[in-house]
Design a protein around this motif. Structure first.
Motif, PDB file in Angstrom:
ATOM      1  N   SER A   1       0.857  -1.193   0.000  1.00  0.00           N
ATOM      2  CA  SER A   1       0.000   0.000   0.000  1.00  0.00           C
ATOM      3  C   SER A   1       0.889   1.237   0.000  1.00  0.00           C
ATOM      4  O   SER A   1       2.096   1.149   0.286  1.00  0.00           O
ATOM      5  CB  SER A   1      -0.937   0.006   1.217  1.00  0.00           C
ATOM      6  OG  SER A   1      -0.198   0.018   2.431  1.00  0.00           O
ATOM      7  N   THR A   2       0.285   2.360  -0.319  1.00  0.00           N
ATOM      8  CA  THR A   2       1.028   3.612  -0.380  1.00  0.00           C
ATOM      9  C   THR A   2       0.208   4.712   0.280  1.00  0.00           C
ATOM     10  O   THR A   2      -0.975   4.900  -0.055  1.00  0.00           O
ATOM     11  CB  THR A   2       1.316   4.023  -1.832  1.00  0.00           C
ATOM     12  OG1 THR A   2       2.062   2.977  -2.471  1.00  0.00           O
ATOM     13  CG2 THR A   2       2.124   5.315  -1.878  1.00  0.00           C
ATOM     14  N   LEU A   3       0.820   5.402   1.202  1.00  0.00           N
ATOM     15  CA  LEU A   3       0.192   6.578   1.799  1.00  0.00           C
ATOM     16  C   LEU A   3       0.609   7.785   0.974  1.00  0.00           C
ATOM     17  O   LEU A   3       1.802   7.991   0.722  1.00  0.00           O
ATOM     18  CB  LEU A   3       0.653   6.762   3.242  1.00  0.00           C
ATOM     19  CG  LEU A   3       0.061   7.973   3.957  1.00  0.00           C
ATOM     20  CD1 LEU A   3      -1.428   7.766   4.225  1.00  0.00           C
ATOM     21  CD2 LEU A   3       0.802   8.257   5.257  1.00  0.00           C
ATOM     22  N   ILE A   4      -0.367   8.562   0.571  1.00  0.00           N
ATOM     23  CA  ILE A   4      -0.089   9.717  -0.285  1.00  0.00           C
ATOM     24  C   ILE A   4      -0.459  11.001   0.449  1.00  0.00           C
ATOM     25  O   ILE A   4      -1.609  11.191   0.858  1.00  0.00           O
ATOM     26  CB  ILE A   4      -0.889   9.620  -1.606  1.00  0.00           C
ATOM     27  CG1 ILE A   4      -0.539   8.318  -2.329  1.00  0.00           C
ATOM     28  CG2 ILE A   4      -0.592  10.832  -2.499  1.00  0.00           C
ATOM     29  CD1 ILE A   4      -1.495   7.959  -3.446  1.00  0.00           C
ATOM     30  N   LEU A   5       0.543  11.852   0.612  1.00  0.00           N
ATOM     31  CA  LEU A   5       0.305  13.213   1.102  1.00  0.00           C
ATOM     32  C   LEU A   5       0.340  14.099  -0.133  1.00  0.00           C
ATOM     33  O   LEU A   5       1.364  14.183  -0.810  1.00  0.00           O
ATOM     34  CB  LEU A   5       1.392  13.626   2.098  1.00  0.00           C
ATOM     35  CG  LEU A   5       1.629  12.679   3.276  1.00  0.00           C
ATOM     36  CD1 LEU A   5       2.756  13.214   4.152  1.00  0.00           C
ATOM     37  CD2 LEU A   5       0.367  12.479   4.074  1.00  0.00           C
ATOM     38  N   HIS A   6      -0.753  14.762  -0.430  1.00  0.00           N
ATOM     39  CA  HIS A   6      -0.866  15.417  -1.731  1.00  0.00           C
ATOM     40  C   HIS A   6       0.019  16.649  -1.861  1.00  0.00           C
ATOM     41  O   HIS A   6       0.544  16.929  -2.942  1.00  0.00           O
ATOM     42  CB  HIS A   6      -2.326  15.750  -2.003  1.00  0.00           C
ATOM     43  CG  HIS A   6      -3.175  14.519  -2.118  1.00  0.00           C
ATOM     44  ND1 HIS A   6      -3.146  13.711  -3.233  1.00  0.00           N
ATOM     45  CD2 HIS A   6      -4.035  13.937  -1.253  1.00  0.00           C
ATOM     46  CE1 HIS A   6      -3.978  12.685  -3.053  1.00  0.00           C
ATOM     47  NE2 HIS A   6      -4.516  12.803  -1.854  1.00  0.00           N
ATOM     48  N   ARG A   7       0.168  17.387  -0.793  1.00  0.00           N
ATOM     49  CA  ARG A   7       1.048  18.552  -0.797  1.00  0.00           C
ATOM     50  C   ARG A   7       1.732  18.618   0.562  1.00  0.00           C
ATOM     51  O   ARG A   7       1.133  19.018   1.545  1.00  0.00           O
ATOM     52  CB  ARG A   7       0.279  19.847  -1.041  1.00  0.00           C
ATOM     53  CG  ARG A   7      -0.240  20.013  -2.449  1.00  0.00           C
ATOM     54  CD  ARG A   7      -0.869  21.372  -2.621  1.00  0.00           C
ATOM     55  NE  ARG A   7       0.112  22.441  -2.522  1.00  0.00           N
ATOM     56  CZ  ARG A   7      -0.189  23.702  -2.236  1.00  0.00           C
ATOM     57  NH1 ARG A   7      -1.433  24.050  -1.998  1.00  0.00           N
ATOM     58  NH2 ARG A   7       0.747  24.626  -2.185  1.00  0.00           N
ATOM     59  N   ALA A   8       2.981  18.174   0.624  1.00  0.00           N
ATOM     60  CA  ALA A   8       3.676  18.111   1.903  1.00  0.00           C
ATOM     61  C   ALA A   8       3.903  19.510   2.463  1.00  0.00           C
ATOM     62  O   ALA A   8       4.235  20.452   1.737  1.00  0.00           O
ATOM     63  CB  ALA A   8       5.017  17.407   1.731  1.00  0.00           C
ATOM     64  N   THR A   9       3.722  19.616   3.772  1.00  0.00           N
ATOM     65  CA  THR A   9       4.065  20.844   4.476  1.00  0.00           C
ATOM     66  C   THR A   9       5.112  20.511   5.532  1.00  0.00           C
ATOM     67  O   THR A   9       5.348  19.332   5.833  1.00  0.00           O
ATOM     68  CB  THR A   9       2.842  21.464   5.173  1.00  0.00           C
ATOM     69  OG1 THR A   9       2.454  20.607   6.257  1.00  0.00           O
ATOM     70  CG2 THR A   9       1.665  21.600   4.212  1.00  0.00           C
ATOM     71  N   LEU A  10       5.711  21.529   6.098  1.00  0.00           N
ATOM     72  CA  LEU A  10       6.726  21.292   7.128  1.00  0.00           C
ATOM     73  C   LEU A  10       6.128  20.553   8.315  1.00  0.00           C
ATOM     74  O   LEU A  10       6.810  19.800   9.010  1.00  0.00           O
ATOM     75  CB  LEU A  10       7.339  22.620   7.570  1.00  0.00           C
ATOM     76  CG  LEU A  10       8.099  23.385   6.482  1.00  0.00           C
ATOM     77  CD1 LEU A  10       8.631  24.705   7.030  1.00  0.00           C
ATOM     78  CD2 LEU A  10       9.224  22.562   5.894  1.00  0.00           C
ATOM     79  N   ARG A  11       4.825  20.745   8.544  1.00  0.00           N
ATOM     80  CA  ARG A  11       4.160  20.091   9.658  1.00  0.00           C
ATOM     81  C   ARG A  11       3.968  18.594   9.430  1.00  0.00           C
ATOM     82  O   ARG A  11       3.591  17.863  10.339  1.00  0.00           O
ATOM     83  CB  ARG A  11       2.810  20.748   9.923  1.00  0.00           C
ATOM     84  CG  ARG A  11       2.909  22.156  10.449  1.00  0.00           C
ATOM     85  CD  ARG A  11       1.531  22.736  10.655  1.00  0.00           C
ATOM     86  NE  ARG A  11       0.724  21.908  11.545  1.00  0.00           N
ATOM     87  CZ  ARG A  11      -0.570  22.077  11.738  1.00  0.00           C
ATOM     88  NH1 ARG A  11      -1.223  23.020  11.089  1.00  0.00           N
ATOM     89  NH2 ARG A  11      -1.241  21.298  12.548  1.00  0.00           N
ATOM     90  N   ASP A  12       4.191  18.140   8.206  1.00  0.00           N
ATOM     91  CA  ASP A  12       4.067  16.711   7.905  1.00  0.00           C
ATOM     92  C   ASP A  12       5.336  15.932   8.224  1.00  0.00           C
ATOM     93  O   ASP A  12       5.361  14.705   8.084  1.00  0.00           O
ATOM     94  CB  ASP A  12       3.711  16.516   6.426  1.00  0.00           C
ATOM     95  CG  ASP A  12       2.305  16.997   6.094  1.00  0.00           C
ATOM     96  OD1 ASP A  12       2.134  17.561   4.993  1.00  0.00           O
ATOM     97  OD2 ASP A  12       1.407  16.807   6.929  1.00  0.00           O
ATOM     98  N   ALA A  13       6.379  16.613   8.622  1.00  0.00           N
ATOM     99  CA  ALA A  13       7.618  15.927   8.989  1.00  0.00           C
ATOM    100  C   ALA A  13       7.377  15.109  10.257  1.00  0.00           C
ATOM    101  O   ALA A  13       7.040  15.661  11.309  1.00  0.00           O
ATOM    102  CB  ALA A  13       8.733  16.936   9.224  1.00  0.00           C
ATOM    103  N   ALA A  14       7.510  13.793  10.139  1.00  0.00           N
ATOM    104  CA  ALA A  14       7.150  12.902  11.243  1.00  0.00           C
ATOM    105  C   ALA A  14       7.623  11.493  10.895  1.00  0.00           C
ATOM    106  O   ALA A  14       8.097  11.238   9.790  1.00  0.00           O
ATOM    107  CB  ALA A  14       5.643  12.897  11.472  1.00  0.00           C
TER     108      ALA A  14
END
Lengths: 114, 112
Positions: free
Chosen positions: B71-84
């Motif tokens: 499976s693949t998790l897709i973040l459509h537009r990464a932001t700095l807050r997505d760093a994890a």
């Protein structure tokens, strides 16, 4: 606001002392969980409880004890028998009677034993 | 419990899409695929879950292979807050053990 609270955020203890970590939730969840996380590692399950007055051992229960006297509360005691108690402890809760569910986590308690 | 395999780390640029892969070749028919993420010094946060069909929510999309072995998790537009750290987890539904097994996950770095 509904959520899970853990206290304290930081806890320091001397070796040989028992210490109790608090976990409270007001989400009306039946199930509650305790995890331990060591630096750079994933979470490991210590104990979980699906209903009041019932709980089961997780993967690393030795040296820990829990109680579940109220639906909202699931305290964890780290006993002196736990060989390496210094870690980040996370509490979580979830619904129970569903095909699947999401777990809601508290902010964690960082325990340091010296 | 069935195991998952994720890359140790991935890097992305801000405002670009991110595709986080997960292999789970031993998945069984009743296993749900969950994704959680954990910001530094915080508890994990639920992101999304699915069984067979692709799923979308306000945080991300989950694309599940037809054979369900990945499976693949897709973040459509990464932001700095997505760093994890992102965890891919299998959970067997209908059993008496409501357990999630967290591996080491993928550390996502988002560059400005």
């Amino acid at each position: 606001d509904g959520g899970i609270t853990q206290s304290p955020k930081y806890l320091f203890r001397k070796e040989g002392q028992n210490v109790t970590l608090s976990c409270e939730q007001n989400l009306n969840h039946d199930a509650m969980y305790w995890y331990r996380q060591d630096p750079g590692q994933g979470l490991r399950l210590i104990y979980y409880s699906q209903i009041v007055n019932d709980f089961q051992k997780g993967d690393i229960a030795e040296g820990y004890s829990v109680s579940r006297e109220k639906k909202e509360s699931f305290p964890l005691t780290v006993t002196s028998a736990q060989k390496n108690p210094t870690a980040f402890y996370l509490c979580a809760s979830s619904y129970r009677d569903r095909p699947t569910y999401e777990q809601y986590f508290g902010p964690g308690t960082r325990l340091t034993v010296t | 419990d069935a195991k998952t395999t994720q890359p140790n780390s991935m890097e992305s640029n801000e405002e670009e899409p991110v595709h986080l892969p997960c292999n789970h070749s031993t998945i069984s028919g009743t296993d749900y695929i969950h994704w959680y993420r954990q910001l530094p010094s915080q508890g994990p946060e639920y992101v999304i879950h699915g069984l067979t069909s692709n799923v979308n929510n306000r945080m991300a999309s989950l694309a599940i292979a037809e054979d369900r072995k990945s499976s693949t998790l897709i973040l459509h537009r990464a932001t700095l807050r997505d760093a994890a750290v992102y965890y891919c987890i299998l959970e067997r539904s209908g059993g008496s053990n409501y357990k999630l097994t967290f591996g080491k996950g993928t550390l996502l770095t988002v560059n400005p």
